[in-house]
Design an enzyme around this catalytic site. Structure first.
Site, short mmCIF file in Angstrom:
data_model
loop_
_atom_site.label_atom_id
_atom_site.label_comp_id
_atom_site.label_asym_id
_atom_site.label_seq_id
_atom_site.Cartn_x
_atom_site.Cartn_y
_atom_site.Cartn_z
N TYR A 250 0.62 -1.37 -0.26
CA TYR A 250 -0.30 0.08 -0.01
C TYR A 250 1.05 1.60 -0.26
CZ TYR A 250 -2.66 4.11 1.63
OH TYR A 250 -3.44 4.93 2.02
N GLU B 3 -12.06 5.16 4.38
CA GLU B 3 -11.08 6.07 5.62
C GLU B 3 -12.87 5.82 7.03
OE1 GLU B 3 -8.13 7.06 5.58
OE2 GLU B 3 -7.46 6.73 4.04
N TRP C 18 -5.46 1.39 9.80
CA TRP C 18 -5.58 1.20 9.27
C TRP C 18 -5.11 0.11 8.16
CZ3 TRP C 18 -8.05 3.59 4.78
CH2 TRP C 18 -8.07 3.19 4.43
#
Length: 187
Positions: free
Chosen positions: A20, A42, A50
Protein backbone atom coordinates in the site's frame (compact mmCIF):
# COMPACT_ATOMS: atom_id res chain seq x y z
CA UNK A 1 23.29 -7.83 -2.94
CA UNK A 2 20.06 -5.91 -3.35
CA UNK A 3 19.82 -2.42 -1.87
CA UNK A 4 17.28 -2.04 0.90
CA UNK A 5 14.71 0.60 0.06
CA UNK A 6 14.07 3.25 2.70
CA UNK A 7 10.40 3.68 3.57
CA UNK A 8 8.30 5.79 5.89
CA UNK A 9 8.49 4.36 9.40
CA UNK A 10 4.70 3.96 9.74
CA UNK A 11 4.40 1.14 7.20
CA UNK A 12 6.67 -1.25 9.09
CA UNK A 13 7.27 -4.63 7.46
CA UNK A 14 3.75 -6.03 6.99
CA UNK A 15 3.65 -6.97 3.26
CA UNK A 16 0.16 -5.50 2.81
CA UNK A 17 1.20 -2.20 4.42
CA UNK A 18 4.44 -2.09 2.39
CA UNK A 19 2.56 -2.71 -0.88
CA UNK A 20 0.00 0.00 0.00
CA UNK A 21 2.78 2.43 0.95
CA UNK A 22 4.84 1.75 -2.18
CA UNK A 23 2.03 1.59 -4.74
CA UNK A 24 -0.74 3.87 -3.50
CA UNK A 25 -0.20 6.15 -0.51
CA UNK A 26 0.61 9.70 -1.55
CA UNK A 27 0.12 9.11 -5.28
CA UNK A 28 -2.30 11.65 -6.80
CA UNK A 29 -5.74 10.20 -7.57
CA UNK A 30 -8.29 11.97 -9.74
CA UNK A 31 -10.44 8.94 -10.59
CA UNK A 32 -13.81 9.36 -8.87
CA UNK A 33 -14.25 5.63 -8.29
CA UNK A 34 -10.95 5.43 -6.41
CA UNK A 35 -11.74 8.63 -4.51
CA UNK A 36 -15.08 7.08 -3.51
CA UNK A 37 -13.33 3.86 -2.47
CA UNK A 38 -11.08 5.81 -0.11
CA UNK A 39 -14.06 7.79 1.20
CA UNK A 40 -15.72 4.49 2.20
CA UNK A 41 -12.52 2.95 3.57
CA UNK A 42 -11.40 6.02 5.51
CA UNK A 43 -14.87 6.34 7.06
CA UNK A 44 -14.77 2.68 8.06
CA UNK A 45 -11.35 3.20 9.62
CA UNK A 46 -12.57 5.79 12.14
CA UNK A 47 -11.37 4.62 15.55
CA UNK A 48 -9.47 1.64 14.09
CA UNK A 49 -6.04 1.06 12.60
CA UNK A 50 -5.56 1.42 8.86
CA UNK A 51 -4.13 -2.10 8.59
CA UNK A 52 -7.45 -3.42 9.94
CA UNK A 53 -9.21 -1.83 6.96
CA UNK A 54 -6.54 -2.85 4.44
CA UNK A 55 -6.97 -6.46 5.51
CA UNK A 56 -10.71 -6.16 4.79
CA UNK A 57 -10.39 -4.16 1.56
CA UNK A 58 -11.46 -7.06 -0.66
CA UNK A 59 -14.42 -7.63 1.64
CA UNK A 60 -15.39 -3.98 1.22
CA UNK A 61 -14.94 -4.23 -2.54
CA UNK A 62 -17.41 -7.15 -2.66
CA UNK A 63 -19.84 -5.71 -0.12
CA UNK A 64 -19.92 -2.25 -1.72
CA UNK A 65 -20.39 -3.24 -5.38
CA UNK A 66 -16.74 -2.70 -6.34
CA UNK A 67 -17.13 0.87 -5.06
CA UNK A 68 -19.63 1.77 -7.79
CA UNK A 69 -21.06 4.94 -6.28
CA UNK A 70 -24.38 4.68 -8.15
CA UNK A 71 -24.97 1.14 -6.93
CA UNK A 72 -24.06 2.03 -3.34
CA UNK A 73 -26.30 5.11 -3.46
CA UNK A 74 -29.19 2.79 -4.42
CA UNK A 75 -28.64 0.48 -1.42
CA UNK A 76 -31.76 0.06 0.72
CA UNK A 77 -32.62 -1.36 4.15
CA UNK A 78 -32.16 -4.94 2.91
CA UNK A 79 -28.66 -4.02 1.74
CA UNK A 80 -27.99 -2.43 5.11
CA UNK A 81 -28.96 -5.68 6.85
CA UNK A 82 -26.87 -7.71 4.39
CA UNK A 83 -23.88 -5.49 5.23
CA UNK A 84 -24.52 -5.83 8.97
CA UNK A 85 -24.15 -9.61 8.53
CA UNK A 86 -21.07 -9.43 6.27
CA UNK A 87 -18.01 -10.64 8.20
CA UNK A 88 -15.73 -9.24 5.48
CA UNK A 89 -16.29 -5.66 6.65
CA UNK A 90 -16.54 -3.69 9.89
CA UNK A 91 -20.13 -4.27 10.96
CA UNK A 92 -20.97 -0.91 12.45
CA UNK A 93 -24.47 0.29 11.57
CA UNK A 94 -23.57 4.00 11.79
CA UNK A 95 -20.63 3.54 9.42
CA UNK A 96 -22.72 1.46 7.01
CA UNK A 97 -25.54 4.02 6.98
CA UNK A 98 -22.96 6.79 6.50
CA UNK A 99 -21.37 4.99 3.54
CA UNK A 100 -24.72 4.72 1.78
CA UNK A 101 -25.70 8.31 2.58
CA UNK A 102 -22.23 9.58 1.62
CA UNK A 103 -22.59 7.83 -1.76
CA UNK A 104 -25.70 9.91 -2.48
CA UNK A 105 -23.93 13.09 -1.39
CA UNK A 106 -20.87 12.14 -3.48
CA UNK A 107 -23.13 11.96 -6.56
CA UNK A 108 -24.57 15.38 -5.70
CA UNK A 109 -21.02 16.80 -5.67
CA UNK A 110 -20.29 15.10 -9.00
CA UNK A 111 -23.36 16.76 -10.47
CA UNK A 112 -22.48 20.16 -9.01
CA UNK A 113 -18.77 20.16 -9.93
CA UNK A 114 -18.61 17.77 -12.90
CA UNK A 115 -16.71 15.24 -10.77
CA UNK A 116 -15.82 14.67 -7.14
CA UNK A 117 -12.18 15.14 -8.16
CA UNK A 118 -12.99 18.65 -9.43
CA UNK A 119 -14.58 19.43 -6.08
CA UNK A 120 -11.91 18.11 -3.74
CA UNK A 121 -8.82 18.97 -5.82
CA UNK A 122 -10.27 22.45 -6.29
CA UNK A 123 -9.25 23.20 -2.71
CA UNK A 124 -5.56 22.91 -3.62
CA UNK A 125 -3.56 25.82 -5.02
CA UNK A 126 -3.31 25.18 -8.79
CA UNK A 127 -4.80 21.71 -8.08
CA UNK A 128 -1.28 20.49 -7.27
CA UNK A 129 -0.34 18.20 -4.36
CA UNK A 130 1.12 19.76 -1.22
CA UNK A 131 4.63 18.46 -0.56
CA UNK A 132 5.24 18.51 3.20
CA UNK A 133 8.69 18.38 4.77
CA UNK A 134 8.75 15.15 6.75
CA UNK A 135 11.86 13.84 8.51
CA UNK A 136 10.11 11.25 10.67
CA UNK A 137 6.70 10.08 11.85
CA UNK A 138 6.47 12.92 14.36
CA UNK A 139 6.43 15.45 11.52
CA UNK A 140 3.24 14.10 9.95
CA UNK A 141 0.21 16.12 11.00
CA UNK A 142 -3.14 14.51 11.80
CA UNK A 143 -5.01 17.45 10.25
CA UNK A 144 -4.38 20.76 8.52
CA UNK A 145 -6.20 24.02 7.87
CA UNK A 146 -7.08 22.60 4.46
CA UNK A 147 -8.53 19.37 5.88
CA UNK A 148 -10.46 21.53 8.36
CA UNK A 149 -11.99 23.53 5.48
CA UNK A 150 -12.83 20.52 3.31
CA UNK A 151 -14.27 18.58 6.24
CA UNK A 152 -16.33 21.56 7.36
CA UNK A 153 -17.84 21.97 3.90
CA UNK A 154 -18.52 18.26 3.48
CA UNK A 155 -20.14 18.07 6.93
CA UNK A 156 -22.30 21.07 6.00
CA UNK A 157 -23.39 19.08 2.94
CA UNK A 158 -24.34 16.16 5.19
CA UNK A 159 -21.32 13.82 4.96
CA UNK A 160 -20.73 11.62 8.01
CA UNK A 161 -17.49 10.04 9.26
CA UNK A 162 -15.46 12.68 7.44
CA UNK A 163 -14.05 14.87 10.19
CA UNK A 164 -10.80 16.74 9.71
CA UNK A 165 -8.57 13.79 10.73
CA UNK A 166 -10.33 11.37 8.36
CA UNK A 167 -10.27 14.06 5.67
CA UNK A 168 -6.52 14.50 6.13
CA UNK A 169 -5.98 10.73 5.90
CA UNK A 170 -8.05 10.76 2.69
CA UNK A 171 -5.87 13.58 1.36
CA UNK A 172 -2.74 11.52 2.14
CA UNK A 173 -4.14 8.34 0.62
CA UNK A 174 -5.14 10.10 -2.60
CA UNK A 175 -1.96 12.16 -2.98
CA UNK A 176 -3.43 15.58 -2.28
CA UNK A 177 -0.65 15.84 0.29
CA UNK A 178 2.66 14.03 0.12
CA UNK A 179 3.79 13.13 3.61
CA UNK A 180 6.46 10.59 2.63
CA UNK A 181 9.59 11.02 4.72
CA UNK A 182 12.45 12.87 3.02
CA UNK A 183 14.56 9.67 2.85
CA UNK A 184 11.68 7.47 1.59
CA UNK A 185 12.10 6.00 -1.88
CA UNK A 186 8.51 7.08 -2.69
CA UNK A 187 9.23 10.73 -1.99
Amino acid sequence: MEAVLKRCAWCGTDPLYVKYHDEEWGKPVTDDQVLFEFLILEGAQAGLSWITILRRREGYRKAFADFDVNKVAAFNEQDEERLMNDTGIIRNRLKIKAAISNARLFIALQQEFGSFANYIWGYLPDRKPILNQVSGPGDVPARSELSDAISKDMKKRGFKFFGTTICYAHMQATGMVNDHQADCHCR
